[in-house]
Design a protein around this motif. Structure first.
Motif, PDB file in Angstrom:
ATOM      1  N   ALA A 154      48.342  34.147  38.235  1.00 18.74           N
ATOM      2  CA  ALA A 154      47.243  33.713  37.183  1.00 18.74           C
ATOM      3  C   ALA A 154      46.743  35.075  36.370  1.00 18.74           C
ATOM      4  CB  ALA A 154      46.215  32.879  38.055  1.00 18.74           C
ATOM      5  N   ALA A 155      46.558  35.784  37.114  1.00 21.62           N
ATOM      6  CA  ALA A 155      45.978  37.430  36.247  1.00 21.62           C
ATOM      7  C   ALA A 155      46.994  37.707  35.145  1.00 21.62           C
ATOM      8  CB  ALA A 155      45.742  38.486  37.329  1.00 21.62           C
ATOM      9  N   LYS A 156      48.483  37.687  35.732  1.00 20.82           N
ATOM     10  CA  LYS A 156      49.540  38.096  34.711  1.00 20.82           C
ATOM     11  C   LYS A 156      49.554  37.154  33.626  1.00 20.82           C
ATOM     12  CE  LYS A 156      52.642  39.774  38.425  1.00 20.82           C
ATOM     13  NZ  LYS A 156      54.009  39.530  39.115  1.00 20.82           N
ATOM     14  N   VAL A 157      49.346  35.612  33.786  1.00 13.51           N
ATOM     15  CA  VAL A 157      49.441  34.823  32.845  1.00 13.51           C
ATOM     16  C   VAL A 157      47.961  35.183  31.567  1.00 13.51           C
ATOM     17  CG1 VAL A 157      48.870  32.371  32.030  1.00 13.51           C
ATOM     18  CG2 VAL A 157      50.810  33.065  34.006  1.00 13.51           C
ATOM     19  N   LEU A 158      46.877  35.414  32.341  1.00 11.42           N
ATOM     20  CA  LEU A 158      46.162  35.699  31.317  1.00 11.42           C
ATOM     21  C   LEU A 158      46.144  37.058  30.649  1.00 11.42           C
ATOM     22  CD1 LEU A 158      42.692  34.969  33.546  1.00 11.42           C
ATOM     23  CD2 LEU A 158      43.769  33.595  31.672  1.00 11.42           C
ATOM     24  N   ALA A 159      47.080  38.138  31.139  1.00 12.28           N
ATOM     25  CA  ALA A 159      47.049  39.524  30.898  1.00 12.28           C
ATOM     26  C   ALA A 159      48.065  39.194  29.631  1.00 12.28           C
ATOM     27  CB  ALA A 159      47.700  40.358  31.727  1.00 12.28           C
ATOM     28  N   CYS A 160      49.090  38.104  29.571  1.00 11.78           N
ATOM     29  CA  CYS A 160      50.068  37.980  28.574  1.00 11.78           C
ATOM     30  C   CYS A 160      49.743  37.032  27.373  1.00 11.78           C
ATOM     31  CB  CYS A 160      51.431  37.478  29.415  1.00 11.78           C
ATOM     32  SG  CYS A 160      52.278  38.657  30.556  1.00 11.78           S
ATOM     33  N   ARG A 161      48.749  35.898  27.930  1.00 12.31           N
ATOM     34  CA  ARG A 161      48.450  34.813  27.054  1.00 12.31           C
ATOM     35  C   ARG A 161      46.927  34.835  26.891  1.00 12.31           C
ATOM     36  NH1 ARG A 161      53.579  33.422  29.381  1.00 12.31           N
ATOM     37  NH2 ARG A 161      52.454  32.290  31.152  1.00 12.31           N
ATOM     38  N   GLY A 162      46.244  35.535  27.671  1.00  7.06           N
ATOM     39  CA  GLY A 162      44.677  35.160  27.338  1.00  7.06           C
ATOM     40  C   GLY A 162      44.289  35.488  26.378  1.00  7.06           C
ATOM     41  N   GLU A 163      42.870  35.283  25.917  1.00  5.29           N
ATOM     42  CA  GLU A 163      42.156  35.682  24.850  1.00  5.29           C
ATOM     43  C   GLU A 163      41.227  36.944  25.286  1.00  5.29           C
ATOM     44  OE1 GLU A 163      40.083  31.998  23.891  1.00  5.29           O
ATOM     45  OE2 GLU A 163      41.977  31.026  23.145  1.00  5.29           O
ATOM     46  N   ASP A 213      44.081  27.958  30.803  1.00  3.52           N
ATOM     47  CA  ASP A 213      42.890  27.224  31.592  1.00  3.52           C
ATOM     48  C   ASP A 213      43.145  27.116  32.803  1.00  3.52           C
ATOM     49  OD1 ASP A 213      41.733  26.917  28.977  1.00  3.52           O
ATOM     50  OD2 ASP A 213      42.497  24.921  28.617  1.00  3.52           O
ATOM     51  N   ARG A 214      44.382  26.773  33.253  1.00  3.54           N
ATOM     52  CA  ARG A 214      44.264  26.838  34.859  1.00  3.54           C
ATOM     53  C   ARG A 214      44.633  28.187  35.368  1.00  3.54           C
ATOM     54  NH1 ARG A 214      45.733  22.513  38.361  1.00  3.54           N
ATOM     55  NH2 ARG A 214      45.389  21.168  36.369  1.00  3.54           N
ATOM     56  N   ALA A 215      44.798  29.101  34.712  1.00  4.92           N
ATOM     57  CA  ALA A 215      44.930  30.536  35.333  1.00  4.92           C
ATOM     58  C   ALA A 215      43.483  30.978  35.468  1.00  4.92           C
ATOM     59  CB  ALA A 215      45.597  31.506  34.137  1.00  4.92           C
ATOM     60  N   ARG A 216      42.467  30.732  34.492  1.00  3.66           N
ATOM     61  CA  ARG A 216      41.180  31.170  34.566  1.00  3.66           C
ATOM     62  C   ARG A 216      40.636  30.592  35.933  1.00  3.66           C
ATOM     63  NH1 ARG A 216      41.323  29.407  28.665  1.00  3.66           N
ATOM     64  NH2 ARG A 216      41.537  31.613  27.465  1.00  3.66           N
ATOM     65  N   ARG A 217      41.038  29.462  36.515  1.00  2.08           N
ATOM     66  CA  ARG A 217      40.453  29.035  37.773  1.00  2.08           C
ATOM     67  C   ARG A 217      41.124  29.443  38.805  1.00  2.08           C
ATOM     68  NH1 ARG A 217      41.466  22.603  36.843  1.00  2.08           N
ATOM     69  NH2 ARG A 217      41.124  22.617  38.928  1.00  2.08           N
ATOM     70  N   HIS A 269      40.854  33.881  40.678  1.00  3.36           N
ATOM     71  CA  HIS A 269      39.992  34.359  41.777  1.00  3.36           C
ATOM     72  C   HIS A 269      40.574  34.220  43.182  1.00  3.36           C
ATOM     73  CE1 HIS A 269      36.971  34.873  38.908  1.00  3.36           C
ATOM     74  NE2 HIS A 269      37.103  33.518  38.523  1.00  3.36           N
ATOM     75  N   ARG A 270      42.018  33.579  43.388  1.00  2.40           N
ATOM     76  CA  ARG A 270      42.580  33.292  44.379  1.00  2.40           C
ATOM     77  C   ARG A 270      42.949  34.576  44.994  1.00  2.40           C
ATOM     78  NH1 ARG A 270      45.454  27.679  44.877  1.00  2.40           N
ATOM     79  NH2 ARG A 270      46.684  28.889  46.283  1.00  2.40           N
ATOM     80  N   ILE A 295      52.032  22.433  41.474  1.00  4.32           N
ATOM     81  CA  ILE A 295      52.333  23.926  41.705  1.00  4.32           C
ATOM     82  C   ILE A 295      51.175  24.531  42.725  1.00  4.32           C
ATOM     83  CG2 ILE A 295      52.218  26.465  40.779  1.00  4.32           C
ATOM     84  CD1 ILE A 295      53.399  25.281  38.151  1.00  4.32           C
ATOM     85  N   ALA A 296      50.056  23.956  42.527  1.00  2.46           N
ATOM     86  CA  ALA A 296      48.862  24.414  43.485  1.00  2.46           C
ATOM     87  C   ALA A 296      49.240  23.990  44.971  1.00  2.46           C
ATOM     88  CB  ALA A 296      47.638  23.955  42.934  1.00  2.46           C
ATOM     89  N   LEU A 297      49.539  22.823  44.998  1.00  2.00           N
ATOM     90  CA  LEU A 297      49.942  21.932  46.352  1.00  2.00           C
ATOM     91  C   LEU A 297      51.153  22.804  46.921  1.00  2.00           C
ATOM     92  CD1 LEU A 297      49.736  19.545  48.143  1.00  2.00           C
ATOM     93  CD2 LEU A 297      51.486  18.348  47.062  1.00  2.00           C
ATOM     94  N   ALA A 298      52.255  23.133  46.182  1.00  2.00           N
ATOM     95  CA  ALA A 298      53.325  24.036  46.601  1.00  2.00           C
ATOM     96  C   ALA A 298      52.889  25.385  47.030  1.00  2.00           C
ATOM     97  CB  ALA A 298      54.349  24.119  45.774  1.00  2.00           C
ATOM     98  N   ALA A 299      52.034  26.077  46.440  1.00  2.00           N
ATOM     99  CA  ALA A 299      51.646  27.320  46.899  1.00  2.00           C
ATOM    100  C   ALA A 299      50.781  27.148  48.124  1.00  2.00           C
ATOM    101  CB  ALA A 299      50.771  27.962  45.716  1.00  2.00           C
TER     102      ALA A 299
END
Length: 472
Positions: A329-338, A313-317, A320-321, A284-288
């Motif tokens: 990644a921010a949306k993933v943390l908003a929905c499923r983060g701690e 975990d990957r969203a936390r990395r 910052h992009r 996914i990172a390569l495709a992006a």
């Protein structure tokens, strides 16, 4: 439909266009002529960002009732010459829905306008649906002639009539007309209903459209061929891969996801993400980073659908992009983060508002996220989004987040939300608004007694009725 022009949030027109509760309160305090002029502007120039999802009709209908407003402006809009040139539902749908609510409240002028428009207007089907819910049998039977006259006798007219009857949202008028003894009405409608049922059966028994072969490569070829024709079918192709791909096909899937043609690459990325393949996050990172716009967009969408700690975990990395993958990644943390991710989500929320404004698409998930994580220091940003966004759905999400983060919400925005255009927002207000406010007590009684109010709102209201609020 063109994007609506929304007035500033501090003006009466801007408040009404947004469907805010303060719009009703300000309109009732303003000179009646000014309030009605602003209301007519909203109803005849639909201000919604998404006219198929956002609610305004009951909100505006209630205000017409409170202001004892006449309907000349709505009538002029419906029967303007533009109605012949622009038959899009978005031009007249809001006005017709408002008339429907007014008719349910007993406004005879609204009912007569709906009948007249159903007989002569371009968006007659919408008007007929409104009447199907509110008009009596005699009123509906009188419309049979004008409506059926729209479909000339002959194969083409009969086919169009059959399709209209088959796809009708409200079947009541057609059922009444099918019982009409006149052959030009009853017999014709019955024939149309039979033909529509036959057409539906034929479509179910003989589905059309291309189908891929029963192998991974055949699915890839099918996705590539569809993309060459201008149809992006990588999502259904990914579903096909779920059925045909086995463990021995993983190398081919990884190769396609790494650098295959766009159709095959998108299908493989979607499939691997659904399967939570251990290599998919790197792909996914390569495709992006290296893929075409379609591939990058598909990679981001596939990542947002992923569940599990590895994706978080990957969203936390990636948060910052500065690209779309960082926003995802921010949306993933908003929905499923701690709880430990609260600072990252809050930063993303502030960044989205600062860079893209209060209507940014990313705000929906981020606003939910700070509410879910209970980020108290997000309240100022949430209040800004609440006031400024033109999306009533986003405002409702902001209200829900404020209820979880802002101690002043019950005595502040919750009071206003009792008059909001969205029923989900009114439900939140009914659960949180401080009943010590006289306006709140009176509004709760009115909502509990209003037959047009949604059941969920009335349930929330009645849960608040206590000794300080007399029984209804």
């Amino acid at each position: 439909m063109f994007d609506p022009v929304i007035a500033p949030s501090g003006t009466l027109l801007g408040l009404l266009q947004r469907g805010r509760g303060d719009g009703t309160l300000h309109a009732l305090a303003a000179p009646r002529a000014d309030a009605l002029a602003a209301l007519d502007t909203c109803v005849t120039g639909d201000p919604r960002r998404d006219w198929q999802a956002e609610n305004r009709s009951l909100y505006y209908a209630r205000l017409y009732l409170d202001l004892h407003g006449r309907l000349q402006g709505v009538e002029a809009h419906l029967f303007d010459a533009e109605d012949v040139l622009d038959a899009e539902e978005s031009r007249t749908g809001l006005a017709l829905a408002v008339l429907g609510h007014l008719a349910s409240y007993g406004r005879q002028d609204a009912l007569l306008l709906l009948r007249r428009y159903a007989a002569t207007g371009a968006n007659w089907a919408w008007a007929l649906d409104e009447l199907a819910l509110r008009d009596d049998d005699a009123g509906l039977r009188a419309l049979a002639g004008p409506v059926l006259a729209r479909f000339p006798a002959g194969p083409e007219g009969d086919a169009e009539l059959a399709a209209t009857v088959r796809d009708a949202f409200e079947p009541r008028p057609w059922r009444l007309w099918a019982d009409d003894p006149r052959p030009t009405v009853g017999a014709r409608v019955r024939a149309a209903r039979e033909q529509g049922s036959f057409d539906r059966w034929q479509r179910q028994m003989r589905p059309s459209g291309p189908r891929p072969g029963w192998s991974v490569q055949a699915v890839f070829d099918w996705a590539d061929e569809a993309l060459a024709r201008g149809s992006a079918l990588h999502v259904p192709a990914a579903r096909c891969l779920t059925a045909v791909a086995g463990p021995e096909d993983r190398p081919a899937l990884l190769e396609a996801a790494r650098g295959g043609p766009d159709g095959a690459r998108c299908a493989a990325l979607h499939h691997l993400a659904e399967a939570r393949d251990p290599a998919v996050l790197d792909l996914i990172a390569l495709a992006a980073d290296t893929g075409t716009a379609l591939v990058a967009e598909t990679a981001v969408a596939a990542f947002e659908r992923m569940c599990g700690e590895d994706a978080v975990d990957r969203a936390r990395r990636w948060v910052h992009r500065s690209d779309a993958l960082g926003a995802s990644a921010a949306k993933v943390l908003a929905c499923r983060g701690e709880t430990s991710d609260a600072t990252l989500v809050l930063h993303a929320l502030r960044q989205a508002v600062r860079l893209d404004g209060p209507d940014a698409e990313a705000l929906y998930a981020l606003v939910d996220g700070v509410g879910r994580l209970g980020v108290a220091c997000a309240a100022p940003v949430l209040r800004h989004v609440y006031r400024e966004t033109s999306s009533s759905q986003l405002r409702g999400r902001a209200a829900r987040a404020l209820a979880a983060t802002d101690p002043s919400f019950p005595t502040g925005f919750a009071v206003e939300c009792l008059w909001d255009c969205e029923e989900t927002t009114r439900e939140i207000a009914a659960r949180y608004a401080e009943t010590g406010d006289v306006r709140v007590a009176d509004r709760l009684r009115r909502l509990a007694a209003d037959p047009a109010e949604e059941d969920e709102v009335q349930t929330a209201v009645r849960s608040r009725i206590g000794p300080d609020l007399p029984a209804l």
